[in-house]
Write a protein that holds these residues in place. Sequence first.
Motif, PDB file in Angstrom:
ATOM      1  N   ASP A  10       0.841  -1.185   0.000  1.00 45.35           N
ATOM      2  CA  ASP A  10       0.000   0.000   0.000  1.00 45.35           C
ATOM      3  C   ASP A  10       0.885   1.247   0.000  1.00 45.35           C
ATOM      4  OD1 ASP A  10      -1.722   2.143   0.695  1.00 45.35           O
ATOM      5  OD2 ASP A  10      -3.107   0.751   1.671  1.00 45.35           O
ATOM      6  N   ALA A  68       3.105  -7.908   5.560  1.00 38.30           N
ATOM      7  CA  ALA A  68       2.219  -9.043   5.838  1.00 38.30           C
ATOM      8  C   ALA A  68       2.157  -9.334   7.331  1.00 38.30           C
ATOM      9  CB  ALA A  68       2.698 -10.280   5.083  1.00 38.30           C
ATOM     10  N   HIS A 112       0.933  -5.206   9.091  1.00 39.01           N
ATOM     11  CA  HIS A 112      -0.330  -4.621   8.620  1.00 39.01           C
ATOM     12  C   HIS A 112      -0.841  -5.476   7.467  1.00 39.01           C
ATOM     13  CE1 HIS A 112      -2.896  -0.767   8.309  1.00 39.01           C
ATOM     14  NE2 HIS A 112      -3.526  -1.742   7.685  1.00 39.01           N
ATOM     15  N   PRO A 113      -1.344  -6.664   7.782  1.00 41.51           N
ATOM     16  CA  PRO A 113      -1.764  -7.603   6.726  1.00 41.51           C
ATOM     17  C   PRO A 113      -2.871  -7.005   5.864  1.00 41.51           C
ATOM     18  CG  PRO A 113      -1.706  -8.675   8.888  1.00 41.51           C
ATOM     19  CD  PRO A 113      -1.569  -7.219   9.123  1.00 41.51           C
ATOM     20  N   ALA A 114      -2.726  -7.175   4.554  1.00 38.60           N
ATOM     21  CA  ALA A 114      -3.719  -6.623   3.632  1.00 38.60           C
ATOM     22  C   ALA A 114      -5.090  -7.270   3.796  1.00 38.60           C
ATOM     23  CB  ALA A 114      -3.218  -6.791   2.191  1.00 38.60           C
ATOM     24  N   ASP A 115      -5.096  -8.512   4.248  1.00 40.48           N
ATOM     25  CA  ASP A 115      -6.368  -9.231   4.354  1.00 40.48           C
ATOM     26  C   ASP A 115      -6.951  -9.185   5.780  1.00 40.48           C
ATOM     27  OD1 ASP A 115      -4.442 -10.771   5.582  1.00 40.48           O
ATOM     28  OD2 ASP A 115      -5.035 -12.668   4.638  1.00 40.48           O
ATOM     29  N   TRP A 116      -6.436  -8.298   6.613  1.00 41.97           N
ATOM     30  CA  TRP A 116      -6.883  -8.261   8.003  1.00 41.97           C
ATOM     31  C   TRP A 116      -8.326  -7.773   8.100  1.00 41.97           C
ATOM     32  CZ3 TRP A 116      -4.570 -10.369  12.054  1.00 41.97           C
ATOM     33  CH2 TRP A 116      -5.057 -10.086  13.336  1.00 41.97           C
ATOM     34  N   ARG A 117      -9.094  -8.434   8.945  1.00 42.32           N
ATOM     35  CA  ARG A 117     -10.458  -8.007   9.220  1.00 42.32           C
ATOM     36  C   ARG A 117     -10.563  -7.632  10.700  1.00 42.32           C
ATOM     37  NH1 ARG A 117     -10.048  -7.749   4.721  1.00 42.32           N
ATOM     38  NH2 ARG A 117     -11.214  -8.766   3.030  1.00 42.32           N
ATOM     39  N   ARG A 136      -0.884 -11.027  13.911  1.00 43.78           N
ATOM     40  CA  ARG A 136      -1.367 -12.370  14.242  1.00 43.78           C
ATOM     41  C   ARG A 136      -0.787 -12.866  15.565  1.00 43.78           C
ATOM     42  NH1 ARG A 136      -1.595 -12.242   8.675  1.00 43.78           N
ATOM     43  NH2 ARG A 136      -3.637 -12.874   7.869  1.00 43.78           N
TER      44      ARG A 136
END
Length: 508
Positions: A3, A20, A23-28, A133
């Motif tokens: 990003d 990754a 600040h993982p791109a797929d984090w919810r 994580r």
Amino acid sequence: MIDPKFDLHPGDEHNLKLTANVHPADWRNPTPEGRYNLVVLGAGTAGLVAAAGAAGLGAKVALVERHLMGGDCLNVGCVPSKAIIRSAHAAHAVRSAGAFGIDVTGTTRVDFATVMERMRGLRAAISLHDSARRFAEDYGIDVYFGDARFAAADAVEVEGVRLPFVRAVIATGARASAPQIPGLRAAGYLTNHNVFNLTGQPRRLAVIGGGPIGCELAQTFARLGTDVTIVETADRFLQREDRDAAEILKSSMERDGVVVRLSTSLEKVEQVGADKVLFLRTPSGEETIAVDEILVGVGRTPNIEGLDLEAAGVASDRNGVTVDDHLRTTNRRIYASGDVCLPFKFTHTADASSRAVIQNALFPGPKKRLSKLVIPWCTYTDPEIAHVGLYPRQAESQGTAVDTWEVAMTDVDRAITDGETEGFLKIHCRKGSDTILGATIVGLNAGDLISEITAAMVAGTGLGSFSSVIHPYPTRAEIVRKAADAYNRTKLTPTVSTLLKKWFAFVR
């Protein structure tokens, strides 16, 4: 793809691994359930320590980060800087090998791109320790990414989601700032926030500021082969430190090829073709220098914009969030720790202040005081300059007279055999006693050596006690015992000396 808002370059496997983790791109973001015991704003050192410590004790914790977990220390501070400083040390060691009987034939070549790739690889590996994580899965913390603001005196809002809390900690850190110099912004400049993005080596570099960041990076880039000029408005580097220490550092940097400009101000900058031209005012008159890059190493600005502190009744000023000696803000529910509120902006101080906050914010009873912390620090130049406690001028300003015990590195056998005799130890004690008030060490690994004195100050151990501490021989740590021996010799007064002579004469 990384990003763009993270300002991380290049987009290689190391930086992809870093993002990754932190600040993982797929984090919810999780869905909050009820009130949190503690909401922590900021996932730098201060925030991570506060969150992990509270969660480890059983508290329900939310941790909010808008950028990269790990904060400045991991991403743009301690970790990347020490990685390239180590490469610079290696380059210097090769060039100096002849003094040790090692014949290095040919010219030493620094591969700057590889130096920086090594740094990125090490940073990515370490980032696992600060990963989202890990904090979510190992510590059971609700990790949120996004912009946070106070919605009330007891609630934070993150990306439209309200997080009510019993207590909160503001740990949003600080960022590099730059002086308002005409033309500087237009010409472009580096700070610690983007200098580690470099993949190509600047041939000529001007460093603005002779504080720790400026000195460390000026010497590092010079040892890596860049032509470096450092500009400082004061008459010496490291204004807070011992004057003798600053003089030693100046001489060392000049030997490394750094052009030193003290008592010099930067008046303006102009872009002339590919060159950035600096207009300097020196004690001998005006001077101009042309460089490829400018590195600004002065000033830090607290990260408090957008937090809506007023909505929570939290006071702040240009120095950051206002706290009392227990690190509590003007809202009794909210505390602060780390660079956003402290004058000493070090990773280890952020850590220590957050440990105090855990006790003060979550438990009744006695509170830890910021003023009681014994805080060491180190500037990682060559030689290193480490300090803890008071300087004589500070003690005397408080009405406390001091005795200073000084030992030169030239009196330490290990320093002699290592060919690293530049430096000294100065220990400052309350006059007429061995109560340690402060100390400065200059030399190889001074940052490691200072911890022995710090531990003694925390424990209330006097200088004289070090005479009975057995240090492995030969080590640089013997310098502390030598200072203790010097103190203990003062107990041999003329009266005691006379009595001892009579005793030995009697027993012969």
